[in-house]
Motif scaffolding. Sequence first.
Motif, PDB file in Angstrom:
ATOM      1  N   GLY A   1     -20.155   8.387   2.668  1.00 41.13           N
ATOM      2  CA  GLY A   1     -21.207   8.535   3.661  1.00 41.13           C
ATOM      3  C   GLY A   1     -22.441   9.252   3.163  1.00 41.13           C
ATOM      4  O   GLY A   1     -23.385   9.475   3.931  1.00 41.13           O
ATOM      5  N   LYS A   2     -22.457   9.610   1.865  1.00 37.94           N
ATOM      6  CA  LYS A   2     -23.564  10.429   1.366  1.00 37.94           C
ATOM      7  C   LYS A   2     -24.285   9.739   0.206  1.00 37.94           C
ATOM      8  O   LYS A   2     -24.851  10.413  -0.652  1.00 37.94           O
ATOM      9  CB  LYS A   2     -23.039  11.782   0.895  1.00 37.94           C
ATOM     10  CG  LYS A   2     -22.291  12.582   1.973  1.00 37.94           C
ATOM     11  CD  LYS A   2     -23.202  12.975   3.118  1.00 37.94           C
ATOM     12  CE  LYS A   2     -22.548  13.999   4.041  1.00 37.94           C
ATOM     13  NZ  LYS A   2     -21.423  13.407   4.812  1.00 37.94           N
ATOM     14  N   SER A   3     -24.266   8.416   0.161  1.00 32.36           N
ATOM     15  CA  SER A   3     -24.973   7.729  -0.923  1.00 32.36           C
ATOM     16  C   SER A   3     -26.468   7.746  -0.654  1.00 32.36           C
ATOM     17  O   SER A   3     -26.913   7.852   0.483  1.00 32.36           O
ATOM     18  CB  SER A   3     -24.471   6.296  -1.055  1.00 32.36           C
ATOM     19  OG  SER A   3     -24.782   5.539   0.089  1.00 32.36           O
TER      20      SER A   3
ATOM     21  N   HIS B   1     -31.758   9.455  -4.999  1.00 28.94           N
ATOM     22  CA  HIS B   1     -33.043   8.794  -4.823  1.00 28.94           C
ATOM     23  C   HIS B   1     -33.884   9.496  -3.757  1.00 28.94           C
ATOM     24  O   HIS B   1     -35.103   9.618  -3.886  1.00 28.94           O
ATOM     25  CB  HIS B   1     -32.823   7.332  -4.436  1.00 28.94           C
ATOM     26  CG  HIS B   1     -34.068   6.630  -4.018  1.00 28.94           C
ATOM     27  ND1 HIS B   1     -34.313   6.278  -2.700  1.00 28.94           N
ATOM     28  CD2 HIS B   1     -35.166   6.247  -4.723  1.00 28.94           C
ATOM     29  CE1 HIS B   1     -35.486   5.685  -2.621  1.00 28.94           C
ATOM     30  NE2 HIS B   1     -36.029   5.659  -3.818  1.00 28.94           N
ATOM     31  N   PHE B   2     -33.232   9.976  -2.717  1.00 28.74           N
ATOM     32  CA  PHE B   2     -33.955  10.673  -1.648  1.00 28.74           C
ATOM     33  C   PHE B   2     -34.721  11.872  -2.204  1.00 28.74           C
ATOM     34  O   PHE B   2     -35.878  12.127  -1.832  1.00 28.74           O
ATOM     35  CB  PHE B   2     -32.969  11.125  -0.569  1.00 28.74           C
ATOM     36  CG  PHE B   2     -33.588  11.995   0.482  1.00 28.74           C
ATOM     37  CD1 PHE B   2     -34.363  11.438   1.490  1.00 28.74           C
ATOM     38  CD2 PHE B   2     -33.418  13.370   0.451  1.00 28.74           C
ATOM     39  CE1 PHE B   2     -34.948  12.249   2.455  1.00 28.74           C
ATOM     40  CE2 PHE B   2     -33.995  14.172   1.414  1.00 28.74           C
ATOM     41  CZ  PHE B   2     -34.769  13.613   2.419  1.00 28.74           C
TER      42      PHE B   2
ATOM     43  N   GLY C   1     -27.926  11.208 -10.595  1.00 28.81           N
ATOM     44  CA  GLY C   1     -28.343   9.907 -10.106  1.00 28.81           C
ATOM     45  C   GLY C   1     -27.345   9.453  -9.061  1.00 28.81           C
ATOM     46  O   GLY C   1     -26.502  10.227  -8.588  1.00 28.81           O
ATOM     47  N   SER C   2     -27.404   8.194  -8.699  1.00 34.86           N
ATOM     48  CA  SER C   2     -26.481   7.701  -7.678  1.00 34.86           C
ATOM     49  C   SER C   2     -25.025   7.806  -8.137  1.00 34.86           C
ATOM     50  O   SER C   2     -24.112   7.821  -7.321  1.00 34.86           O
ATOM     51  CB  SER C   2     -26.830   6.258  -7.325  1.00 34.86           C
ATOM     52  OG  SER C   2     -26.886   5.451  -8.485  1.00 34.86           O
ATOM     53  N   ARG C   3     -24.797   7.912  -9.459  1.00 34.86           N
ATOM     54  CA  ARG C   3     -23.448   8.114  -9.985  1.00 34.86           C
ATOM     55  C   ARG C   3     -22.804   9.376  -9.428  1.00 34.86           C
ATOM     56  O   ARG C   3     -21.577   9.442  -9.256  1.00 34.86           O
ATOM     57  CB  ARG C   3     -23.522   8.211 -11.512  1.00 34.86           C
ATOM     58  CG  ARG C   3     -22.272   8.679 -12.208  1.00 34.86           C
ATOM     59  CD  ARG C   3     -22.509   8.756 -13.719  1.00 34.86           C
ATOM     60  NE  ARG C   3     -21.322   9.229 -14.411  1.00 34.86           N
ATOM     61  CZ  ARG C   3     -21.056  10.510 -14.647  1.00 34.86           C
ATOM     62  NH1 ARG C   3     -21.899  11.442 -14.254  1.00 34.86           N
ATOM     63  NH2 ARG C   3     -19.963  10.845 -15.291  1.00 34.86           N
ATOM     64  N   ASN C   4     -23.616  10.388  -9.135  1.00 40.12           N
ATOM     65  CA  ASN C   4     -23.088  11.678  -8.695  1.00 40.12           C
ATOM     66  C   ASN C   4     -22.829  11.764  -7.197  1.00 40.12           C
ATOM     67  O   ASN C   4     -22.388  12.805  -6.699  1.00 40.12           O
ATOM     68  CB  ASN C   4     -24.054  12.787  -9.110  1.00 40.12           C
ATOM     69  CG  ASN C   4     -24.343  12.769 -10.596  1.00 40.12           C
ATOM     70  OD1 ASN C   4     -25.410  12.320 -11.008  1.00 40.12           O
ATOM     71  ND2 ASN C   4     -23.399  13.208 -11.399  1.00 40.12           N
ATOM     72  N   GLU C   5     -23.085  10.679  -6.491  1.00 41.95           N
ATOM     73  CA  GLU C   5     -22.895  10.685  -5.037  1.00 41.95           C
ATOM     74  C   GLU C   5     -21.447  10.311  -4.722  1.00 41.95           C
ATOM     75  O   GLU C   5     -21.124   9.180  -4.355  1.00 41.95           O
ATOM     76  CB  GLU C   5     -23.886   9.708  -4.401  1.00 41.95           C
ATOM     77  CG  GLU C   5     -25.334  10.142  -4.634  1.00 41.95           C
ATOM     78  CD  GLU C   5     -26.348   9.030  -4.423  1.00 41.95           C
ATOM     79  OE1 GLU C   5     -27.553   9.297  -4.557  1.00 41.95           O
ATOM     80  OE2 GLU C   5     -25.945   7.883  -4.139  1.00 41.95           O
ATOM     81  N   ILE C   6     -20.581  11.285  -4.855  1.00 41.09           N
ATOM     82  CA  ILE C   6     -19.144  11.020  -4.825  1.00 41.09           C
ATOM     83  C   ILE C   6     -18.535  11.158  -3.436  1.00 41.09           C
ATOM     84  O   ILE C   6     -17.365  10.805  -3.246  1.00 41.09           O
ATOM     85  CB  ILE C   6     -18.409  11.967  -5.797  1.00 41.09           C
ATOM     86  CG1 ILE C   6     -18.641  13.426  -5.397  1.00 41.09           C
ATOM     87  CG2 ILE C   6     -18.869  11.714  -7.223  1.00 41.09           C
ATOM     88  CD1 ILE C   6     -17.868  14.412  -6.249  1.00 41.09           C
TER      89      ILE C   6
ATOM     90  N   PHE D   1     -25.880   2.842   0.123  1.00 42.54           N
ATOM     91  CA  PHE D   1     -25.448   1.887   1.136  1.00 42.54           C
ATOM     92  C   PHE D   1     -26.396   1.957   2.338  1.00 42.54           C
ATOM     93  O   PHE D   1     -26.839   3.047   2.735  1.00 42.54           O
ATOM     94  CB  PHE D   1     -24.021   2.189   1.591  1.00 42.54           C
ATOM     95  CG  PHE D   1     -22.972   1.948   0.545  1.00 42.54           C
ATOM     96  CD1 PHE D   1     -22.769   0.679   0.021  1.00 42.54           C
ATOM     97  CD2 PHE D   1     -22.179   2.991   0.086  1.00 42.54           C
ATOM     98  CE1 PHE D   1     -21.796   0.452  -0.936  1.00 42.54           C
ATOM     99  CE2 PHE D   1     -21.198   2.769  -0.864  1.00 42.54           C
ATOM    100  CZ  PHE D   1     -21.015   1.495  -1.384  1.00 42.54           C
ATOM    101  N   LEU D   2     -26.639   0.807   2.936  1.00 38.83           N
ATOM    102  CA  LEU D   2     -27.559   0.758   4.074  1.00 38.83           C
ATOM    103  C   LEU D   2     -27.085   1.676   5.204  1.00 38.83           C
ATOM    104  O   LEU D   2     -27.897   2.389   5.827  1.00 38.83           O
ATOM    105  CB  LEU D   2     -27.688  -0.685   4.569  1.00 38.83           C
ATOM    106  CG  LEU D   2     -28.539  -0.885   5.829  1.00 38.83           C
ATOM    107  CD1 LEU D   2     -29.973  -0.386   5.604  1.00 38.83           C
ATOM    108  CD2 LEU D   2     -28.542  -2.358   6.236  1.00 38.83           C
ATOM    109  N   ARG D   3     -25.793   1.686   5.465  1.00 41.28           N
ATOM    110  CA  ARG D   3     -25.286   2.521   6.557  1.00 41.28           C
ATOM    111  C   ARG D   3     -25.562   3.999   6.305  1.00 41.28           C
ATOM    112  O   ARG D   3     -25.800   4.773   7.227  1.00 41.28           O
ATOM    113  CB  ARG D   3     -23.790   2.286   6.747  1.00 41.28           C
ATOM    114  CG  ARG D   3     -22.937   2.582   5.526  1.00 41.28           C
ATOM    115  CD  ARG D   3     -21.464   2.258   5.764  1.00 41.28           C
ATOM    116  NE  ARG D   3     -20.638   2.540   4.583  1.00 41.28           N
ATOM    117  CZ  ARG D   3     -20.433   1.676   3.602  1.00 41.28           C
ATOM    118  NH1 ARG D   3     -21.003   0.480   3.648  1.00 41.28           N
ATOM    119  NH2 ARG D   3     -19.659   2.011   2.578  1.00 41.28           N
TER     120      ARG D   3
END
Length: 947
Positions: A77-79, A83-84, A69-74, A196-198
Amino acid sequence: MSKLIPITLLALAIPAFAAAPAAPAKGDLKGDLLPFTATEKTLPNGLKIIVVPTGFPNLVSVQIPVQTGSRNEIEAGKSGFAHFFEHMMFRGTKNTPPEKYQAIITKSGARQNAYTSDDLTNYHTTFAKEDLETVLKVEADRFQNLHYEQDAFKTESRAVLGEYNKNSANPISKLIEVQRDAAFTTHTYKHTTMGFLRDIEDMPNQYAYSKVFFDRWYRPERTTVIIAGDVEPAKAIALVEKYWAKWQRGTYKSVVPVEPAPNGAIYKHVPWPSPTLPFVSVAFRAPAFSEQNKDQAALSMLLSLSFGATSPLYKRLMQDEQKVDQMFDYAPARIDPSLATIAARVKKPEDAVMVRDAILKTVAGLRDTAVTAKALEDAKSALKYGLIRSLDNTEQIAGTIASYAHYRRSYGTINQYFRLIESLTPADLQAAARKYLVDDALVVTTLSHEALAPAMASLPKLASFATAAVGAPIDILVQRSKLPQVRFKLVFAAGSAHDPKGKEGLAELTASMVASAGSVERKTDEVTKELFPMAGSFNDQVDKEMTAFTGSIHKEKWNEYMAVTMPMLLTPGFREDDFKRIKAAQLNALQLDLKDNNEEEFAKERLQTNVYAGTGYGHPVLGTVKGIESIMLDDVRDFYRKAYTQGAVRVGISGDVSDAMTASLRQALAKLPAGPGLPATAVPLGKKADGLQIEIIEKNTRATAISLGLPLTVTRAHPDFPALWMAKTWLGEHRSSSAQLFKRIREVRGMNYGDYAYIEAFPGGMFQFFPTTSRARKAQLFEVWIRPVAPQNAHFALRVALTELGRMIDAGLTAAQFEETRDYLMKNVFVMTATQDQQLGYALDAQWHGTPEFTKMMRDGLSKLTVADVNAAMKKHLSATNLSVVAIAKDAAALRVQLLADGLSSIKYDGDKPKSLLDEDAVIGNMKLGIRPAAITITPVKQVFAE
């Protein structure tokens, strides 16, 4: 009214865990929420299979939770990539392109979707049972062979941005995004599932990284295939093995950064560009999910009870005052510590501060006051049966299993978690509140179109909402040390001297009900169970003027311990069954343990009551048989209400004590009723015997126990106390072979086990080396304790004791004896006060007596003494002729005859003795006691302490 909570907030507000049980896993254990039997298997590549026949015909639901999940996006710049891939997984493979994949799903009449959370991504499909192999085949294909070109990737990344833009129109989505960004500095929970939006805006440029992400996380060891419905487990497992067994295990290892402890409250505001009602959210750092540790379940339950639709605050703000039109709590269970949130939508901007403070005040109250047992049981029931009610179809059952199973890839997780919930107590909830609802962990976030009051940016301390204690502040004596074990004493000015006439034993019974009968929230067995793993204790001791409760716990367990023990004092259970049990135990302690089974303590206690007959000290602390039998539960309640007040308690705490511990103890005790407590007792006037006044208690016993003594007005506050302390030490220091009585009766003559003297009551002396503290009295007893002797030696033993006592009083101590005894006491006083409990107890006793600290008082007093002072004090306060005596003997009549005859008493030795001793024996054996017939009474043991 429905809650406006975005899907990113709602997704998986549920619980992670340990290793999977062996297959099959049956749901028939006591307390299981799900009644199904699951068959589980882990393939060699690490893929976990869970098959659950649900009993519903024709349909099968396949749920595939992936532990990413988003927890693993460590990586910076790669968040947003977890979900994608929820999107990209529907892009098909080379063998099954999107159109073909959709055609297969459509032909199956399937309903299909997916969701992403902080900790997982779940893919779910429900279809007719005959298409199971087809669905498993195409699902295996896309999980192992997902394929997409760069153009398709960019197209889908734009769709993800569109989803972000859609969600951004929801104020709560933005509120949560800002809240999490502010609350976390290091952990990946800092960003929401969307990312993150960016990073979302840059996602079209990350085609190469997307392949890396998929390769890392979509692996069998992170995946569970759940098949539920009209299914045969063996056939279903065979199909999974057929299509999924060749999927290769991954090698990527990652470490999610650990969030540091919070170090201060945070406030963030979101200015909203379009008109909307203001939102106020109050959040705290919350514990990670566990099926073994109660913290997460307890905190979630507590917030639901305190801010949900049945809570007083909800009723007040939503219905009575109508300040808000939405109010909800949200405490999702996450793999790592996350946030627990209380939020409200406020109708008027000017009420935002008031709503925030109402939430904070409720939070502050949760730390001080436990929820009721009934409220908790109702909440457990609603949670359990509400979930069961939703399980009315295969898809819902499978989805519920997936939402719990993903943590440790086990069917048993949901049942274990709900058993944990079932075990929760009000004290567990209060402990969680004290641990997690703290100022440093507070995050307040607001959102509004209009400006809010400046006061919103100034966050108050939770302590500012605490209810002020009624009465004067409670002073606490603090003895700090490096000992991690923290001990406290609560000494109430209430003892057996306060027992109402005819209710002797009430003070003891009341204290036992407090310390040994649980609280309103917990029964005694629940208290025992909670204190066991923390090795905590909470004990009571009652004496003539004092009731002392002693608590002991490791400092790390302070909050949990206080949540268990303080309700015992503040809201005792006072259940009828406990009352009957403790009352019966007290009767047994008096009749069996004291009278029937312990002649030594029996004689000592009887001597005390004889000397102080007619006063408040004239019955044992345990009471009398008639007194105990007459006590009703309402008597206990009334005594408790009158005796245990703020003005009646002295408090001490020792160990590695923090200011927060002292404050929490003071805050808890401030809930005691205000007032001085019970009326002060008068100083009891003891009876001074004229000659020897002897009571012989007739009892079937092998040996004869003897105690003798007289009343003393000398207490620790008296100037002669050090002198008499020295005299009793020389004569009969407890368990000391160097003392005179011990040497002359035990060592030289071998008549018994030991002989001692006291100038303060020493209950339980046969069990311990040093007296127990918290037994301060307004009047004392000089006592000589002759431990049991052979019946034929009783008369002689009494003469020896009186001889030694008389010699000491008449001749006094010599200078050498004085110096030797003083040297011993100057050091022994430190031994007496060596333990943490002794130091704290003596300090509180000093407060009661109004004296300096005990070791200082004694050393100062001893250093100023002269041998003349000691000898004068003995002559002034002691006597070897005017004494009360209690003897417990089998043949009372024969002993009475022997005493009255006043003839020769002798002793027969088994070995040779020196002539000097035999000559001394002859003198002692002829010693005339001059006892009058009226001065000797015989009492059958059954009558003693009967009333």
